[in-house]
Motif scaffolding. Structure first.
Motif, PDB file in Angstrom:
ATOM      1  N   UNK A  96      94.768  33.265  43.100  1.00  0.00           N
ATOM      2  CA  UNK A  96      94.579  32.085  43.929  1.00  0.00           C
ATOM      3  C   UNK A  96      93.262  32.193  44.720  1.00  0.00           C
TER       4      UNK A  96
ATOM      5  N   UNK B 288      90.692  33.696  43.765  1.00  0.00           N
ATOM      6  CA  UNK B 288      89.568  33.607  42.817  1.00  0.00           C
ATOM      7  C   UNK B 288      89.126  32.162  42.573  1.00  0.00           C
ATOM      8  N   UNK B 289      89.982  31.182  42.887  1.00  0.00           N
ATOM      9  CA  UNK B 289      89.587  29.786  42.679  1.00  0.00           C
ATOM     10  C   UNK B 289      89.163  29.088  43.971  1.00  0.00           C
TER      11      UNK B 289
ATOM     12  N   UNK C 224      86.494  28.176  46.155  1.00  0.00           N
ATOM     13  CA  UNK C 224      85.054  28.112  45.928  1.00  0.00           C
ATOM     14  C   UNK C 224      84.312  27.860  47.244  1.00  0.00           C
TER      15      UNK C 224
ATOM     16  N   UNK D 104      89.055  22.109  50.498  1.00  0.00           N
ATOM     17  CA  UNK D 104      89.345  21.247  49.344  1.00  0.00           C
ATOM     18  C   UNK D 104      90.545  21.694  48.519  1.00  0.00           C
ATOM     19  N   UNK D 105      90.998  22.941  48.732  1.00  0.00           N
ATOM     20  CA  UNK D 105      92.052  23.506  47.880  1.00  0.00           C
ATOM     21  C   UNK D 105      93.215  23.963  48.739  1.00  0.00           C
ATOM     22  N   UNK D 106      94.432  23.673  48.305  1.00  0.00           N
ATOM     23  CA  UNK D 106      95.616  24.169  49.008  1.00  0.00           C
ATOM     24  C   UNK D 106      96.546  24.813  48.003  1.00  0.00           C
ATOM     25  N   UNK D 107      96.838  26.104  48.204  1.00  0.00           N
ATOM     26  CA  UNK D 107      97.771  26.790  47.313  1.00  0.00           C
ATOM     27  C   UNK D 107      98.976  27.208  48.141  1.00  0.00           C
ATOM     28  N   UNK D 108     100.152  27.102  47.548  1.00  0.00           N
ATOM     29  CA  UNK D 108     101.371  27.521  48.227  1.00  0.00           C
ATOM     30  C   UNK D 108     102.012  28.633  47.403  1.00  0.00           C
ATOM     31  N   UNK D 109     102.091  29.827  47.996  1.00  0.00           N
ATOM     32  CA  UNK D 109     102.654  30.980  47.281  1.00  0.00           C
ATOM     33  C   UNK D 109     104.030  31.310  47.846  1.00  0.00           C
TER      34      UNK D 109
END
Lengths: 286, 286, 286
Positions: A117, A119-120, A122, A143-148
């Motif tokens: 996650x 790694x993407x 930017x 700009x990016x939202x990740x939910x782990x």
């Protein structure tokens, strides 16, 4: 692997580690004791992506899932590989992050998914926020939202505890030198003797294969720091290579070497107020 | 793959495509009708290697063998992957080539072999000449001559025909942005929601995996062009990744997004008077 | 492979090779005759790492273990691949090395292990010293010492001896041109015709596959040197590709071509007083 586990002592602590473990235990008890194995009530940090990637890269070669102990002073990770031959002990102080706010607790994290996650992302900064309701970690940039999904920390193996140890010899060497010792050793063997000679002062890496052998020497003038004393131990090159890959790129490596006791390899975390330390149990099959 | 085929509508045309197909049909009928599935009497072109490589790279990820429709106005390729989920529609006008001469007909070409042969032409220009006697295509430069056997076009599956469709939302975004949406999505899932929000205007890519999820947002200021309207569809990340690789490097990507209708991804062919357009059928399993 | 061996003549010598073999035989007889297959009493050389790597890279694709014939004039390696289709013949004069001292004898060396060990020498110069007592070769730099077990030379297959041959045509061409001939040929076939045309003077490489074919032409103006004569032979592209990789990077390639006789490919060893020459038996199955 089972031969390795049989023939290798379990990793033992350095004096520093013991002190760290103690202070961690104290700060945990200052808080409330069920926190020892539960997620914290609050955990929010903003960090450069590169600092978090250094942390994750140090842990990723050792374990798939890890327990991240957090409190208001920062984060700490202790983990050992399944064979309990290699152990990582890493801590990063709160002031290393752009923003840090945490109560005491433990996060159970899939290291590889966090690595993927990151790694993407930017951008320069990334924000980690725990959502205790859903037991998820939100990793977000502009700009990016990740939910782990987090893992129950109690289901993740704890790193073994370890007694206090005295190390006769201490060496500090360049990143490339340790890299060359490991690469050259692997050309001919699956294990490496790390030897410190006091009389004819040098640090020596000796790999003896079935037919061929390689010796790589570093004299005091080649080393960043050197406190010689007679010391020699034998280590698995697979594990040493794993640790070498896990070390952050850039800083010199600080080695503590004894006689058939775990090797300590330590480096500061670049761009952060923190340290990563590996312990590698010796092979005792000869 | 069968699940994919079952759960996905077949690709449908854009208004532009339909017009193109019509005009192609007309020009074929101006000629003689058996030409629809036979090689042309004459086909000769001289082109930069890079223009032909862009064409071949756009088709190669979708099919192994393709039908190249040719007439005096240029070349056109329509092909769909075996599951009929992804379709490429590409046309290059005659004036894009250094020299072009062709009657109406269809060439059956092994795309991968043409790609391989172009990769060893170490000069700027390459010449393609059909030999109708031997049914071969001669690919030659000053120093290299390759002879490729053509395939009977009737043995190559035709791309499905498709009705006219209205697209509510249109977005134009940078190459790197689409690339990041696909890369980030694949970290956690095998499908991606492409969503356009009209009220809170943004283009959003949403990947939801079993345990983790990623959302990547582009606001109007991040986009080259944006005509918002409520639209959301779900697509296979494998196919979207294939299309992303097939797109020519450089130009921005023009997306047309609807509600559970095929996604249109279009880009001009750099250095040529032509366009490549992909249609990707939505997944309709939820 | 067995088909290859059946259909291919064994490699035959060039006039030069014969002369070299003779002079090698003479110098051996000047010494003591058991030396023909025994390690020398003394062998010590200091060399740049790059010169030794060029030597090893030339032999490595052909054989795993090789016999290095040494005497006071330098070193010579003759080896053929197991199918006896490709042969390498390499000699380096003593003055190519920073220091060289040797009596007559033969060293049996595992080429790949020597290559691996040289790859970890991170300095400019390397020293090779034979220890006749332990039958080992010590490969050392200032900081690194490797000890390689030698192999009994009598257990290593000798390269076949070969009669004298006349070559009608001689061409000298750029490294990249031979590379392109091999790469282009492999796109369509597993064998390559090497043809010299005298009337319409050119060097031509012709690959004919089941469906496609490639022809690559070099006219006199494209060649560094050209002595045309009618000549044509067919060769295995696998072996030719192996030889192409084995050639030292940089110098032009000197080809000798006949009619269904072995191809000779020769290049000087860069930075040394020496030559490497490959012989490749023709395929005679058509």
């Amino acid at each position: 692997m089972s031969t390795e586990a049989d023939s290798a002592d379990e990793v033992e602590p350095t004096p520093e580690q013991d002190t760290q473990a103690q202070s961690a235990a104290e700060s945990e008890q200052d808080d409330d004791s069920p926190a020892r194995d539960s997620p914290p009530a609050v955990f929010k940090l903003t960090s450069t992506v590169s600092t978090l990637q250094t942390v994750v890269s140090a842990v990723d070669p050792i374990v798939d899932e890890c327990r991240i102990a957090v409190d208001d002073s920062g984060i700490q990770i202790q983990a050992s590989d399944p064979s309990q031959v290699a152990m990582v002990d890493l801590q990063v102080d709160a002031q290393s992050f752009t923003q840090f706010e945490s109560t005491t607790g433990v996060l159970g994290v899939n290291v590889n998914r966090l690595d993927e996650v990151l790694s993407v992302v930017d951008e320069e900064l990334v924000r980690l926020v725990l959502d205790p309701q859903t037991n998820t970690l939100q990793v977000s940039s502009d700009e990016m939202t990740c939910t782990l999904s987090l893992i129950d920390p109690r289901s993740i193996r704890q790193a073994p505890s370890h007694p206090d140890l005295e190390y006769p010899a201490v060496c500090q060497l360049d990143e490339d030198d340790l890299d060359l010792a490991v690469t050259a050793g692997k050309k001919v063997s699956d294990h490496l003797y790390v030897v410190v000679d006091e009389d004819n002062p040098e640090l020596r890496f000796d790999a003896r294969g079935d037919t061929d052998s390689v010796t790589y020497r570093r004299e005091p003038g080649d080393l960043v720091a050197f406190e010689p004393a007679e010391a020699a131990s034998k280590f698995s090159l697979d594990h040493l290579s794993e640790i070498n890959r896990a070390l952050p790129s850039g800083p010199t490596r600080h080695l503590q070497i004894g006689n058939t006791i775990p090797l300590v390899v330590r480096a500061p975390l670049p761009g952060a107020d923190g340290t990563v330390q590996f312990l590698l149990a010796p092979r005792t099959d000869d």
